[in-house]
Motif scaffolding. Structure first.
Motif, mmCIF file in Angstrom:
data_model
loop_
_atom_site.group_PDB
_atom_site.id
_atom_site.type_symbol
_atom_site.label_atom_id
_atom_site.label_comp_id
_atom_site.label_asym_id
_atom_site.label_seq_id
_atom_site.Cartn_x
_atom_site.Cartn_y
_atom_site.Cartn_z
ATOM 1 N N THR A 238 0.840 -1.206 0.000
ATOM 2 C CA THR A 238 0.000 0.000 0.000
ATOM 3 C C THR A 238 0.876 1.257 0.000
ATOM 4 O O THR A 238 0.541 2.259 -0.638
ATOM 5 C CB THR A 238 -0.914 0.017 1.254
ATOM 6 O OG1 THR A 238 -1.730 -1.152 1.235
ATOM 7 C CG2 THR A 238 -1.808 1.252 1.290
ATOM 8 N N LEU A 239 2.005 1.192 0.714
ATOM 9 C CA LEU A 239 2.815 2.400 0.932
ATOM 10 C C LEU A 239 3.757 2.729 -0.216
ATOM 11 O O LEU A 239 4.170 3.877 -0.375
ATOM 12 C CB LEU A 239 3.657 2.232 2.210
ATOM 13 C CG LEU A 239 2.879 2.090 3.520
ATOM 14 C CD1 LEU A 239 3.816 1.687 4.644
ATOM 15 C CD2 LEU A 239 2.180 3.394 3.857
ATOM 16 N N VAL B 251 8.296 11.025 6.663
ATOM 17 C CA VAL B 251 7.063 11.273 5.904
ATOM 18 C C VAL B 251 5.852 11.321 6.841
ATOM 19 O O VAL B 251 5.013 12.224 6.758
ATOM 20 C CB VAL B 251 6.871 10.171 4.822
ATOM 21 C CG1 VAL B 251 5.490 10.255 4.194
ATOM 22 C CG2 VAL B 251 7.953 10.281 3.766
ATOM 23 N N TYR B 252 5.769 10.335 7.779
ATOM 24 C CA TYR B 252 4.632 10.336 8.706
ATOM 25 C C TYR B 252 4.637 11.601 9.566
ATOM 26 O O TYR B 252 3.592 12.214 9.807
ATOM 27 C CB TYR B 252 4.676 9.100 9.614
ATOM 28 C CG TYR B 252 4.207 7.825 8.953
ATOM 29 C CD1 TYR B 252 3.055 7.805 8.163
ATOM 30 C CD2 TYR B 252 4.894 6.636 9.119
ATOM 31 C CE1 TYR B 252 2.620 6.637 7.561
ATOM 32 C CE2 TYR B 252 4.459 5.464 8.519
ATOM 33 C CZ TYR B 252 3.328 5.467 7.743
ATOM 34 O OH TYR B 252 2.893 4.323 7.153
ATOM 35 N N ASP B 253 5.825 11.968 10.042
ATOM 36 C CA ASP B 253 5.922 13.147 10.901
ATOM 37 C C ASP B 253 5.412 14.382 10.156
ATOM 38 O O ASP B 253 4.594 15.159 10.662
ATOM 39 C CB ASP B 253 7.388 13.326 11.338
ATOM 40 C CG ASP B 253 7.522 14.356 12.457
ATOM 41 O OD1 ASP B 253 6.520 14.600 13.153
ATOM 42 O OD2 ASP B 253 8.616 14.905 12.630
ATOM 43 N N LYS B 254 5.873 14.506 8.914
ATOM 44 C CA LYS B 254 5.500 15.683 8.116
ATOM 45 C C LYS B 254 3.991 15.703 7.837
ATOM 46 O O LYS B 254 3.321 16.722 8.038
ATOM 47 C CB LYS B 254 6.280 15.616 6.789
ATOM 48 C CG LYS B 254 6.366 16.916 6.046
ATOM 49 C CD LYS B 254 7.365 16.834 4.921
ATOM 50 C CE LYS B 254 6.993 15.720 3.950
ATOM 51 N NZ LYS B 254 7.698 15.731 2.696
ATOM 52 N N LEU B 255 3.460 14.555 7.402
ATOM 53 C CA LEU B 255 2.045 14.537 7.010
ATOM 54 C C LEU B 255 1.119 14.656 8.223
ATOM 55 O O LEU B 255 0.153 15.421 8.199
ATOM 56 C CB LEU B 255 1.729 13.266 6.218
ATOM 57 C CG LEU B 255 2.392 13.200 4.837
ATOM 58 C CD1 LEU B 255 2.126 11.865 4.181
ATOM 59 C CD2 LEU B 255 1.888 14.331 3.937
ATOM 60 N N PHE B 256 1.408 13.904 9.296
ATOM 61 C CA PHE B 256 0.518 13.992 10.461
ATOM 62 C C PHE B 256 0.635 15.372 11.124
ATOM 63 O O PHE B 256 -0.348 15.904 11.631
ATOM 64 C CB PHE B 256 0.816 12.871 11.462
ATOM 65 C CG PHE B 256 0.229 11.544 11.049
ATOM 66 C CD1 PHE B 256 -1.149 11.382 10.947
ATOM 67 C CD2 PHE B 256 1.038 10.465 10.745
ATOM 68 C CE1 PHE B 256 -1.714 10.157 10.563
ATOM 69 C CE2 PHE B 256 0.496 9.241 10.359
ATOM 70 C CZ PHE B 256 -0.877 9.094 10.267
ATOM 71 N N HIS C 297 -1.480 7.148 -1.851
ATOM 72 C CA HIS C 297 -1.963 6.273 -0.775
ATOM 73 C C HIS C 297 -1.541 6.799 0.595
ATOM 74 O O HIS C 297 -2.329 6.835 1.532
ATOM 75 C CB HIS C 297 -1.375 4.863 -0.937
ATOM 76 C CG HIS C 297 -2.039 4.071 -2.022
ATOM 77 N ND1 HIS C 297 -1.609 2.820 -2.386
ATOM 78 C CD2 HIS C 297 -3.096 4.348 -2.818
ATOM 79 C CE1 HIS C 297 -2.367 2.361 -3.355
ATOM 80 N NE2 HIS C 297 -3.278 3.270 -3.642
ATOM 81 N N VAL C 298 -0.261 7.195 0.712
ATOM 82 C CA VAL C 298 0.264 7.609 2.023
ATOM 83 C C VAL C 298 -0.437 8.893 2.477
ATOM 84 O O VAL C 298 -0.853 9.018 3.630
ATOM 85 C CB VAL C 298 1.794 7.788 1.978
ATOM 86 C CG1 VAL C 298 2.317 8.327 3.301
ATOM 87 C CG2 VAL C 298 2.478 6.465 1.658
#
Ligand code: GLU
Length: 257
Positions: A11-12, A82-87, A23-24
């Motif tokens: 998915t990622l 990436v998670y840090d930036k998006l969340f 997707h991310v």
């Protein structure tokens, strides 16, 4: 509700190992919204090795341990970045937890993990969990993140484990080869036929497949926790699940009566 969402490499990332941005981004947006609605979310995310492969410009997923562990070290950074930036763009704070099978088998380490996770949720953070691939060898690894997701869900007494996959759910046969295959909406007992139909699995970059999802489902069902397999290319289906709609395949946890 307290939900654990497991997302896999398929998915990622694209088949190239590079991130599947659409997707991310959608996943982070939907999970942020679900947290905004008051639910507790724990994310079990693969993709370290896959993203490391992309970042290091390797031509394929490595098979030797040192290269795999090196790819994971590079990819895990990228993943959390990436998670840090998006969340953060939705005002949510992520926390990284890397585990091995040993950490879950050893009572003291397991308790420490469970306490930390509980505290992170109380603090409103969004824990992102992966296997600690840079030190995990076969003897101490959980081995795959479907199983890791189930162990985490049971450990934190989640209401639900949602496993995002590259397929809509469990089918009566492999829908890629058999046009008569039907989606099974609800499972109360995993039958030998289901096991036989699950086969091996994974794609060029990922490990799982349906086999490990059934192992995860068994762990959840035995502990009384429900698990749903959903198509990860449509993260908005998570809203439907929380609205109580029947999407994907739901494995019903055994309730002691
Ligand atoms: N921990 C591995 C990774 O992050 C993936 C394991 C799995 O997908 O089952 O690349």
């Amino acid at each position: 509700m307290r939900i654990v969402v497991k997302v896999g490499t398929s998915t990622l990332t694209h088949a190239t190992g590079r991130m599947d941005i659409r997707h991310v981004e959608t996943l982070c947006k939907v999970l942020s919204d679900i947290k905004n609605a008051g639910h507790e979310v724990v994310l079990v995310s693969s993709g370290a090795i896959g993203m490391g492969v992309g970042k290091l410009n390797l031509t394929q997923r490595p098979s030797d341990m040192p290269t795999k562990q090196a790819a994971a070290a590079v990819g895990q950074c990228e993943l959390m970045y990436v998670y840090d930036k998006l969340f953060a763009s939705y005002n949510h704070t992520v926390a990284q937890i890397l585990l091995t099978g040993e950490d879950l088998r050893d009572d003291v380490r397991h308790r420490n993990f469970a306490n930390t996770l509980q505290r992170l949720l109380e603090l409103g953070a969004l824990p992102v969990i992966n296997e600690n691939d840079t030190v995990s060898t076969d003897e101490i690894a959980v081995g795959d993140n479907d199983t890791l997701g189930a162990l985490v869900a049971v450990s934190v007494k989640a209401d639900l484990l949602i496993v995002l996959s590259d397929i809509d759910g469990l089918y009566t046969a492999d829908p890629r080869h058999d046009p008569s295959a039907r989606l099974i909406p609800e499972v109360r007992e995993i039958t030998p036929e289901m096991d036989a139909g699950a086969g091996g699995g994974g794609t060029a970059l990922s490990t799982g497949g349906m086999h490990t999802k059934l192992i995860a489902a068994r762990i959840c069902m035995d502990a009384g926790t429900d698990m749903v397999i959903l198509n990860g290319s449509r993260p908005a289906l998570l809203y439907d699940i929380l609205d109580g709609q029947a999407v994907g395949t739901r494995f019903i946890g055994r309730k002691n009566t």
